[in-house]
Motif scaffolding. Structure first.
Motif, PDB file in Angstrom:
ATOM      1  N   ARG A   1      12.861   9.883  -5.963  1.00 28.48           N
ATOM      2  CA  ARG A   1      13.288   8.805  -6.862  1.00 28.48           C
ATOM      3  C   ARG A   1      14.248   9.366  -7.911  1.00 28.48           C
ATOM      4  NH1 ARG A   1       8.660   7.183  -8.343  1.00 28.48           N
ATOM      5  NH2 ARG A   1       8.443   5.428  -6.929  1.00 28.48           N
TER       6      ARG A   1
ATOM      7  N   ARG B   1      22.724   8.398   2.029  1.00 24.43           N
ATOM      8  CA  ARG B   1      23.070   7.224   1.218  1.00 24.43           C
ATOM      9  C   ARG B   1      24.459   7.393   0.599  1.00 24.43           C
ATOM     10  NH1 ARG B   1      17.520   4.932  -1.220  1.00 24.43           N
ATOM     11  NH2 ARG B   1      16.109   5.910   0.252  1.00 24.43           N
TER      12      ARG B   1
ATOM     13  N   TYR C   1       9.413  17.184  -1.926  1.00 24.21           N
ATOM     14  CA  TYR C   1      10.604  17.569  -1.149  1.00 24.21           C
ATOM     15  C   TYR C   1      11.236  18.826  -1.732  1.00 24.21           C
ATOM     16  CZ  TYR C   1      10.434  12.787   0.712  1.00 24.21           C
ATOM     17  OH  TYR C   1      10.050  11.622   1.315  1.00 24.21           O
TER      18      TYR C   1
ATOM     19  N   VAL D   1      16.611   2.452  -6.804  1.00 23.44           N
ATOM     20  CA  VAL D   1      15.310   2.824  -6.243  1.00 23.44           C
ATOM     21  C   VAL D   1      14.460   1.631  -5.836  1.00 23.44           C
ATOM     22  CG1 VAL D   1      15.002   5.151  -7.132  1.00 23.44           C
ATOM     23  CG2 VAL D   1      14.445   3.216  -8.572  1.00 23.44           C
TER      24      VAL D   1
ATOM     25  N   THR E   1       4.649  11.952  -7.488  1.00 23.82           N
ATOM     26  CA  THR E   1       5.578  10.821  -7.573  1.00 23.82           C
ATOM     27  C   THR E   1       6.888  11.101  -6.811  1.00 23.82           C
ATOM     28  OG1 THR E   1       6.643   9.346  -9.126  1.00 23.82           O
ATOM     29  CG2 THR E   1       6.457  11.592  -9.839  1.00 23.82           C
ATOM     30  N   GLY E   2       7.412  10.064  -6.151  1.00 24.96           N
ATOM     31  CA  GLY E   2       8.685  10.178  -5.432  1.00 24.96           C
ATOM     32  C   GLY E   2       8.624  10.979  -4.146  1.00 24.96           C
ATOM     33  N   THR E   3       7.451  11.024  -3.511  1.00 28.85           N
ATOM     34  CA  THR E   3       7.351  11.798  -2.267  1.00 28.85           C
ATOM     35  C   THR E   3       7.321  10.890  -1.035  1.00 28.85           C
ATOM     36  OG1 THR E   3       4.956  11.954  -2.591  1.00 28.85           O
ATOM     37  CG2 THR E   3       6.266  13.830  -3.315  1.00 28.85           C
ATOM     38  N   GLY E   4       7.616   9.618  -1.213  1.00 26.56           N
ATOM     39  CA  GLY E   4       7.751   8.715  -0.078  1.00 26.56           C
ATOM     40  C   GLY E   4       6.469   8.016   0.357  1.00 26.56           C
ATOM     41  N   LYS E   5       5.440   8.019  -0.489  1.00 23.89           N
ATOM     42  CA  LYS E   5       4.161   7.408  -0.101  1.00 23.89           C
ATOM     43  C   LYS E   5       4.306   5.902   0.119  1.00 23.89           C
ATOM     44  CE  LYS E   5       2.105   8.727  -3.878  1.00 23.89           C
ATOM     45  NZ  LYS E   5       3.244   9.354  -4.569  1.00 23.89           N
ATOM     46  N   SER E   6       4.917   5.227  -0.865  1.00 22.46           N
ATOM     47  CA  SER E   6       5.054   3.770  -0.740  1.00 22.46           C
ATOM     48  C   SER E   6       5.985   3.443   0.416  1.00 22.46           C
ATOM     49  CB  SER E   6       5.628   3.172  -2.021  1.00 22.46           C
ATOM     50  OG  SER E   6       4.826   3.512  -3.111  1.00 22.46           O
ATOM     51  N   LEU E   7       7.072   4.178   0.485  1.00 20.60           N
ATOM     52  CA  LEU E   7       8.071   3.924   1.530  1.00 20.60           C
ATOM     53  C   LEU E   7       7.458   4.057   2.931  1.00 20.60           C
ATOM     54  CD1 LEU E   7      11.048   3.627   2.444  1.00 20.60           C
ATOM     55  CD2 LEU E   7      11.282   6.095   2.183  1.00 20.60           C
TER      56      LEU E   7
ATOM     57  N   ASN F   1      -0.966   8.695  -6.908  1.00 21.97           N
ATOM     58  CA  ASN F   1      -0.422  10.016  -7.222  1.00 21.97           C
ATOM     59  C   ASN F   1      -1.355  10.769  -8.178  1.00 21.97           C
ATOM     60  OD1 ASN F   1       0.222   8.728  -9.624  1.00 21.97           O
ATOM     61  ND2 ASN F   1       2.370   8.437  -9.063  1.00 21.97           N
TER      62      ASN F   1
ATOM     63  N   VAL G   1      14.641   9.810   5.868  1.00 24.09           N
ATOM     64  CA  VAL G   1      14.938  11.146   6.374  1.00 24.09           C
ATOM     65  C   VAL G   1      13.662  11.970   6.410  1.00 24.09           C
ATOM     66  CG1 VAL G   1      16.341  13.200   5.997  1.00 24.09           C
ATOM     67  CG2 VAL G   1      17.154  10.979   5.213  1.00 24.09           C
TER      68      VAL G   1
ATOM     69  N   ARG H   1      17.645   5.101   7.253  1.00 20.74           N
ATOM     70  CA  ARG H   1      17.888   5.857   6.021  1.00 20.74           C
ATOM     71  C   ARG H   1      16.693   6.715   5.639  1.00 20.74           C
ATOM     72  NH1 ARG H   1      23.116   4.701   4.318  1.00 20.74           N
ATOM     73  NH2 ARG H   1      23.633   2.566   4.886  1.00 20.74           N
TER      74      ARG H   1
HETATM   75  N1  LIG Z   1      12.051  10.510   3.232  1.00 10.59           N
HETATM   76  C1  LIG Z   1      12.798   9.658   2.538  1.00 10.59           C
HETATM   77  N2  LIG Z   1      13.964   9.210   3.034  1.00 10.59           N
HETATM   78  C2  LIG Z   1      14.718   8.344   2.328  1.00 10.59           C
HETATM   79  N3  LIG Z   1      14.404   7.875   1.120  1.00 10.59           N
HETATM   80  C3  LIG Z   1      13.250   8.285   0.553  1.00 10.59           C
HETATM   81  C4  LIG Z   1      12.388   9.201   1.238  1.00 10.59           C
HETATM   82  N4  LIG Z   1      11.311   9.432   0.458  1.00 10.59           N
HETATM   83  C5  LIG Z   1      11.473   8.708  -0.656  1.00 10.59           C
HETATM   84  N5  LIG Z   1      12.639   8.011  -0.608  1.00 10.59           N
HETATM   85  C6  LIG Z   1      13.135   7.103  -1.656  1.00 10.59           C
HETATM   86  O1  LIG Z   1      12.758   7.646  -2.898  1.00 10.59           O
HETATM   87  C7  LIG Z   1      12.206   6.653  -3.772  1.00 10.59           C
HETATM   88  C8  LIG Z   1      10.774   7.004  -4.093  1.00 10.59           C
HETATM   89  O2  LIG Z   1       9.965   6.918  -2.913  1.00 10.59           O
HETATM   90  P1  LIG Z   1       8.534   6.195  -2.935  1.00 10.59           P
HETATM   91  O3  LIG Z   1       8.617   4.979  -3.793  1.00 10.59           O
HETATM   92  O4  LIG Z   1       8.067   6.004  -1.561  1.00 10.59           O
HETATM   93  O5  LIG Z   1       7.697   7.332  -3.687  1.00 10.59           O
HETATM   94  P2  LIG Z   1       6.137   7.383  -4.012  1.00 10.59           P
HETATM   95  O6  LIG Z   1       5.599   8.597  -3.356  1.00 10.59           O
HETATM   96  O7  LIG Z   1       5.526   6.069  -3.676  1.00 10.59           O
HETATM   97  O8  LIG Z   1       6.160   7.626  -5.589  1.00 10.59           O
HETATM   98  P3  LIG Z   1       5.157   7.063  -6.726  1.00 10.59           P
HETATM   99  O9  LIG Z   1       3.912   7.887  -6.658  1.00 10.59           O
HETATM  100  O10 LIG Z   1       5.905   7.317  -8.004  1.00 10.59           O
HETATM  101  O11 LIG Z   1       4.946   5.616  -6.467  1.00 10.59           O
HETATM  102  C9  LIG Z   1      12.367   5.330  -3.042  1.00 10.59           C
HETATM  103  O12 LIG Z   1      13.542   4.708  -3.496  1.00 10.59           O
HETATM  104  C10 LIG Z   1      12.484   5.727  -1.580  1.00 10.59           C
HETATM  105  O13 LIG Z   1      13.287   4.800  -0.889  1.00 10.59           O
END
Ligand SMILES: Nc1ncnc2c1ncn2[C@@H]1O[C@H](COP(=O)(O)OP(=O)(O)OP(=O)(O)O)[C@@H](O)[C@H]1O
Ligand SMILES: [Mg+2]
Length: 488
Positions: A331, A302, A290, A88, A129-135, A263, A98, A96
């Motif tokens: 995540r 992946r 998701y 992660v 958490t893990g909804t792609g915000k940071s990404l 979050n 999606v 990658r």
């Molecule tokens: N749409 C997507 N496509 C591919 N990978 C994703 C996607 N969304 C999230 N990921 C992957 O899932 C993991 C979590 O995403 P991310 O860190 O962006 O979550 P977050 O919303 O910032 O969570 P947190 O609130 O816990 O920080 C990362 O490894 C990221 O690469």
């Protein structure tokens, strides 16, 4: 219990060893196993952090003295061909990512004016958490900087993880040095006599922001500042006020967009003061969780993390399904696949099946939980441990008073100071806020104060493993040599 530290390629590992009279140990790390002789290890005096993934096992009393690490290294089945794709920490490249078109579009349109050397919007991104915000925010802001440069507009972005930089001094220092280091890489500014960076210690946060404006104003037309996990930053209002007013106060001509990520939507919003709200303005976006299909797409993309033919028919499907069960955390889905692969390798299995994924579930949950409770004060971990020990399974509840009564014994057992009832009640509120527990108010309280019933949002064994991983003193109380033992 004896505590040791060991320096490895992956950094410093700390672990505890219960059995005496041995001279060799085998350590199962996250990615490999190693043997070490005890005289090469550095003994520590207590207060060590147990590395949740390192297991120490005595060689002498298992009769394996003929063992050599060569029997392990390179002899397990090839499971991964590019393991970083299911790690992660890795930021995936554009191909990658999606879905999330709508979110990417919203963020891109808010920042877009930077590429025309004009005023961008500030934005706030919320979501579980893990909804792609940071990404998404990192991806879009890098693209904006790239596109601006193509238009002849000098722009950059800077990312601050407020979990790791949780005071405004640390956050503003990171802001400054990220920009400084990038400028040094581009233009070698360290060698310029007119620029001297502030010292890394002993100066207040305003020194860093003032110096930041100097270098930013000289070199950039546009700047995107991402403050991730902003709710974890102490006194964030002061920093946000300074950042959002810089242009208005004529400290800078550069156009700045501030991207805040959290979050903890409600709590963060409630803590932003009026002055900051009015100077920040901007749009708010909420990233939804998701569903299983979307998680499956993310994992499918992946698949090449694994050797061809290694994944079973429904391995990806099962990981997506389990991760969607709670709230659709990407995540968690990625970690499940990673741990399932590790499990197969450790068992010398040649394929990764859905059973491996199911087995990995508890480990992943405990691991993610231990990351989230790692930000809590030690006393909160003691309170969580006490609460967990008082419960008879998920769904059972326990009152604040019951927790407090047991807490006092636990605190003494681990030689910690004993907090008052009100403080413990506050820490229980913090645990609820973090989503580890759920609480319900009960009656009007008594002479001790407010009374609530508390229950866990996870199975007690998972919380126990996570708490133990975070607090080695509790491992001694439970007499386990590895938090993972709890899950077996
Ligand atoms: N749409 C997507 N496509 C591919 N990978 C994703 C996607 N969304 C999230 N990921 C992957 O899932 C993991 C979590 O995403 P991310 O860190 O962006 O979550 P977050 O919303 O910032 O969570 P947190 O609130 O816990 O920080 C990362 O490894 C990221 O690469
Ligand atoms: Mg994040």
């Amino acid at each position: 219990m004896r505590h040791f530290s060991l320096k490895t390629g992956g950094g410093m590992r700390h672990f505890s060893l219960k059995t005496g009279g041995v001279d060799q140990i085998l350590i199962h790390g996250k990615t490999r196993a190693e043997t070490h002789t005890l005289d090469k290890l550095t003994p520590n005096q207590g207060q060590q952090i147990y590395h949740p993934r390192a297991q120490a096992r005595t060689m002498g009393d298992t009769g394996e003295s003929g063992f050599s690490v060569d029997q392990v290294i390179g002899n397990s089945p090839r499971i991964f061909q590019n393991k970083s794709l299911v790690s992660v920490g890795t930021v995936p490249d554009e191909g990658r990512i999606v879905g999330r078109q709508e979110e990417i579009t919203n963020v891109a349109l808010s920042l877009e004016d930077i590429i025309y050397n004009d005023v961008p919007d500030n934005i706030q991104i919320y979501g579980k958490t893990g909804t792609g915000k940071s990404l998404v925010s990192r991806h879009v802001s890098s693209k904006i900087a790239e596109r601006a440069e193509e238009n002849g507009v000098h722009a950059t972005n800077v990312y601050v993880d407020c979990n790791a930089n949780n005071t405004i001094t640390r956050a503003s220092r990171t802001l400054y040095f990220s920009v400084f280091d990038e400028l040094d890489e581009k233009y070698g500014i360290k060698a310029q006599p007119s620029i001297s960076p502030p010292p890394k210690r002993g100066v207040g946060w305003k020194t860093y922001t003032e110096e930041l404006w100097d270098i930013v104003d000289d070199y950039y037309d546009g700047l995107v500042i991402i403050l991730d996990e902003i709710d974890l930053l102490e006194d964030f209002n002061n920093l946000l006020h300074a950042l959002s007013r810089a242009r208005e106060n004529d400290e800078i001509e550069t156009y700045i967009s501030i991207v805040l990520i959290s979050n903890k939507t409600t709590q963060f919003r409630n803590n932003v003061n009026q002055r900051v709200k009015s100077s920040m303005g901007g749009s708010e976006f909420v990233f939804s969780a998701y569903n299983a299909d979307q998680l499956e797409d993310i994992l499918e993309n992946r698949r090449d993390a694994f050797e061809e033919g290694v994944l079973g028919d429904n391995t990806i499907g099962r990981a997506a399904e389990l991760a969607a069960d709670e709230h659709g955390d990407a995540r968690k889905a990625i970690e499940l696949l990673n741990k399932a692969g590790m499990m197969a390798r450790r068992n010398m299995d040649e394929t990764v099946t859905e059973d491996h994924v199911t087995e990995a579930r508890d480990l992943v949950e405990a691991d993610l939980l231990s990351k989230s409770i790692s930000t809590l004060p030690d006393q909160a971990k003691l309170v969580l441990y006490t609460l967990t020990k008082r419960l008879n399974g998920r769904g059972d509840t326990v009152s604040t008073s019951q927790v407090y009564d047991r807490y006092q014994t636990v605190a003494k057992d681990v030689e910690s100071n004993v907090l008052g009832y009100q403080r413990v009640s506050d820490l229980l509120d913090e645990l609820e806020f973090l989503g580890v527990t759920m609480s319900e108010r009960k009656g009007r309280g008594d002479r001790r104060g407010i009374k609530k019933d508390h229950e866990l949002n996870h199975r007690p064994a998972i919380v126990l493993a996570a708490t133990l991983a975070e607090d080695p003193r509790l491992q001694d109380l439970e007499s386990v040599s590895s938090p993972e033992d709890i899950l077996q």
